[in-house]
Scaffold this active site. Structure first.
Site, PDB file in Angstrom:
ATOM      1  N   TYR A 171       0.848  -1.204   0.000  1.00 21.30           N
ATOM      2  CA  TYR A 171       0.000   0.000   0.000  1.00 21.30           C
ATOM      3  C   TYR A 171       0.883   1.254   0.000  1.00 21.30           C
ATOM      4  CZ  TYR A 171      -3.298   3.557   1.662  1.00 21.30           C
ATOM      5  OH  TYR A 171      -4.057   4.710   1.791  1.00 21.30           O
TER       6      TYR A 171
HETATM    7  N1  LIG Z   1      -9.417   6.953   5.282  1.00 19.28           N
HETATM    8  C1  LIG Z   1      -8.218   7.475   5.447  1.00 19.28           C
HETATM    9  O1  LIG Z   1      -7.830   7.838   6.566  1.00 19.28           O
HETATM   10  C2  LIG Z   1      -7.304   7.654   4.242  1.00 19.28           C
HETATM   11  C3  LIG Z   1      -6.058   8.258   4.464  1.00 19.28           C
HETATM   12  C4  LIG Z   1      -5.230   8.465   3.374  1.00 19.28           C
HETATM   13  C5  LIG Z   1      -5.620   8.051   2.106  1.00 19.28           C
HETATM   14  N2  LIG Z   1      -6.830   7.441   1.937  1.00 19.28           N
HETATM   15  C6  LIG Z   1      -7.199   7.053   0.569  1.00 19.28           C
HETATM   16  O2  LIG Z   1      -8.539   7.457   0.305  1.00 19.28           O
HETATM   17  C7  LIG Z   1      -9.120   6.575  -0.683  1.00 19.28           C
HETATM   18  C8  LIG Z   1     -10.473   6.089  -0.193  1.00 19.28           C
HETATM   19  O3  LIG Z   1     -10.254   5.254   0.922  1.00 19.28           O
HETATM   20  P1  LIG Z   1     -11.335   5.047   2.109  1.00 19.28           P
HETATM   21  O4  LIG Z   1     -10.681   5.459   3.353  1.00 19.28           O
HETATM   22  O5  LIG Z   1     -12.627   5.625   1.712  1.00 19.28           O
HETATM   23  O6  LIG Z   1     -11.395   3.450   2.150  1.00 19.28           O
HETATM   24  P2  LIG Z   1     -12.577   2.430   1.854  1.00 19.28           P
HETATM   25  O7  LIG Z   1     -13.817   2.829   2.559  1.00 19.28           O
HETATM   26  O8  LIG Z   1     -11.999   1.089   2.091  1.00 19.28           O
HETATM   27  O9  LIG Z   1     -12.848   2.645   0.284  1.00 19.28           O
HETATM   28  C9  LIG Z   1     -12.022   2.096  -0.702  1.00 19.28           C
HETATM   29  C10 LIG Z   1     -12.881   1.849  -1.914  1.00 19.28           C
HETATM   30  O10 LIG Z   1     -12.078   1.208  -2.924  1.00 19.28           O
HETATM   31  C11 LIG Z   1     -12.810   0.103  -3.409  1.00 19.28           C
HETATM   32  N3  LIG Z   1     -12.008  -0.976  -3.954  1.00 19.28           N
HETATM   33  C12 LIG Z   1     -11.063  -1.724  -3.310  1.00 19.28           C
HETATM   34  N4  LIG Z   1     -10.645  -2.713  -4.120  1.00 19.28           N
HETATM   35  C13 LIG Z   1     -11.345  -2.592  -5.291  1.00 19.28           C
HETATM   36  C14 LIG Z   1     -11.375  -3.314  -6.489  1.00 19.28           C
HETATM   37  N5  LIG Z   1     -10.632  -4.409  -6.669  1.00 19.28           N
HETATM   38  N6  LIG Z   1     -12.204  -2.919  -7.490  1.00 19.28           N
HETATM   39  C15 LIG Z   1     -13.002  -1.829  -7.317  1.00 19.28           C
HETATM   40  N7  LIG Z   1     -13.031  -1.108  -6.185  1.00 19.28           N
HETATM   41  C16 LIG Z   1     -12.213  -1.486  -5.180  1.00 19.28           C
HETATM   42  C17 LIG Z   1     -13.560  -0.408  -2.185  1.00 19.28           C
HETATM   43  O11 LIG Z   1     -14.593  -1.296  -2.583  1.00 19.28           O
HETATM   44  P3  LIG Z   1     -15.015  -2.511  -1.583  1.00 19.28           P
HETATM   45  O12 LIG Z   1     -15.800  -1.854  -0.505  1.00 19.28           O
HETATM   46  O13 LIG Z   1     -15.821  -3.411  -2.465  1.00 19.28           O
HETATM   47  O14 LIG Z   1     -13.741  -3.126  -1.095  1.00 19.28           O
HETATM   48  C18 LIG Z   1     -14.057   0.912  -1.618  1.00 19.28           C
HETATM   49  O15 LIG Z   1     -15.203   1.338  -2.307  1.00 19.28           O
HETATM   50  C19 LIG Z   1      -8.091   5.463  -0.907  1.00 19.28           C
HETATM   51  O16 LIG Z   1      -7.347   5.754  -2.079  1.00 19.28           O
HETATM   52  C20 LIG Z   1      -7.195   5.553   0.310  1.00 19.28           C
HETATM   53  O17 LIG Z   1      -5.895   5.088   0.054  1.00 19.28           O
HETATM   54  C21 LIG Z   1      -7.686   7.226   2.965  1.00 19.28           C
END
Ligand SMILES: NC(=O)c1ccc[n+]([C@@H]2O[C@H](COP(=O)([O-])OP(=O)(O)OC[C@H]3O[C@@H](n4cnc5c(N)ncnc54)[C@H](OP(=O)(O)O)[C@@H]3O)[C@@H](O)[C@H]2O)c1
Length: 254
Positions: A171
């Site tokens: 990651y």
């Molecule tokens: N939350 C934080 O604190 C944070 C901090 C820094 C960066 N980010 C970044 O923000 C972005 C959103 O993350 P989030 O926190 O909202 O996490 P999240 O709720 O886990 O969302 C990630 C999304 O990506 C989708 N995804 C994963 N694998 C996939 C695949 N094979 N095909 C299609 N979709 C897929 C997931 O679908 P499923 O539900 O089906 O798995 C989910 O809809 C990411 O790029 C993450 O790296 C988040």
């Protein structure tokens, strides 16, 4: 170096009116809130994700709110091939003829562990979703983005994974590479002012991914996805037309 949006930025009610925006991972924690927010500010959103039920319930929410009707595109980025991306762009070409925004939001995490303990299958899958998919999707969408008078591509990065290297595995490395992908593309499109390319770092936000990564932290004190929407709006809004090759650190503002 990270930068932030202007302090005095207030999104106008219809700042995304008429825009066609593709969002990956649309049913996820940040993705679902961004999708609703973009639609609320007037955009037609194309919701891409692998959770069909989640996409359908997001569709219903957007429809019930009276926002422009979204389009759904169920797709698993893990196994997606060049042909799948071409099928997607052909569908968007037929339906919309252009793309004004592309938000690469989908990502998956592997376990926090030393590199030599990273599961090889996880390594490939994480790089496929977090790095190869944004690369292939951007390439496939390029002609549609060129057809827009003003298009914004946003990659999603993570400063935690970039700056605290140890144990962040595939990651963390994928997010380093995403920054490189953004910078390279922004540089190559410098003479194409109708397309801007930036990355957003959401910071620590309460989503499934965050809670799983930090099980010891109280989710109730984490920033909610709703609170950082100004930064996402800013990068899609025409007001950021001249912002290029930047990493924007999302601010909790609303
Ligand atoms: N939350 C934080 O604190 C944070 C901090 C820094 C960066 N980010 C970044 O923000 C972005 C959103 O993350 P989030 O926190 O909202 O996490 P999240 O709720 O886990 O969302 C990630 C999304 O990506 C989708 N995804 C994963 N694998 C996939 C695949 N094979 N095909 C299609 N979709 C897929 C997931 O679908 P499923 O539900 O089906 O798995 C989910 O809809 C990411 O790029 C993450 O790296 C988040």
């Amino acid at each position: 170096m990270n930068t932030t949006i202007p302090d005095n930025y207030i999104p106008q009610e219809s700042c995304l009116q008429g825009k066609i925006i593709l969002i990956t991972g649309a049913a996820g924690g940040i993705g679902s809130i961004v999708s609703r927010t973009f639609a609320g500010y007037g955009a037609t959103v194309i919701l891409l994700g692998r959770d069909t039920k989640g996409l359908e319930s997001l569709y219903d929410e957007i429809e019930d709110a009276g926002y422009p009707l979204p389009a759904l595109y169920p797709m698993n980025l893990e196994g997606a091939t060049d042909k799948d991306y071409m099928d997607l762009t052909r569908t968007m070409e037929k339906e919309f003829g252009r793309l004004d925004g592309l938000l690469h939001n989908a990502a998956r995490r592997d376990a926090l562990t030393p590199l030599w303990r990273v599961n090889i299958e996880d390594w490939f899958e994480v790089l496929q979703v977090n790095l190869n998919a944004p690369f292939m999707l951007t390439c496939a969408c390029m002609e549609l983005l060129r057809a827009s008078v003003s298009a914004s591509i946003i990659f999603t990065t993570d400063h935690q994974a970039r700056e605290h290297h140890a144990y962040w595995g595939a990651y963390g490395i994928s997010k380093h590479a995403v920054d490189g992908l953004m910078k390279t593309l922004a540089d190559e499109l410098e003479n194409q002012p109708s397309i801007r390319v930036n990355a957003i770092d959401p910071g620590a936000v309460k989503t499934g991914m965050r809670v799983k990564t930090y099980p010891g932290l109280d989710p109730n004190i984490m920033t909610k996805p709703e609170d950082i929407m100004c930064s996402y709006l800013y990068l899609m809004d025409e007001i950021s037309r001249d912002v290029n090759a930047q990493i924007i650190y999302a601010q909790a503002t609303i």
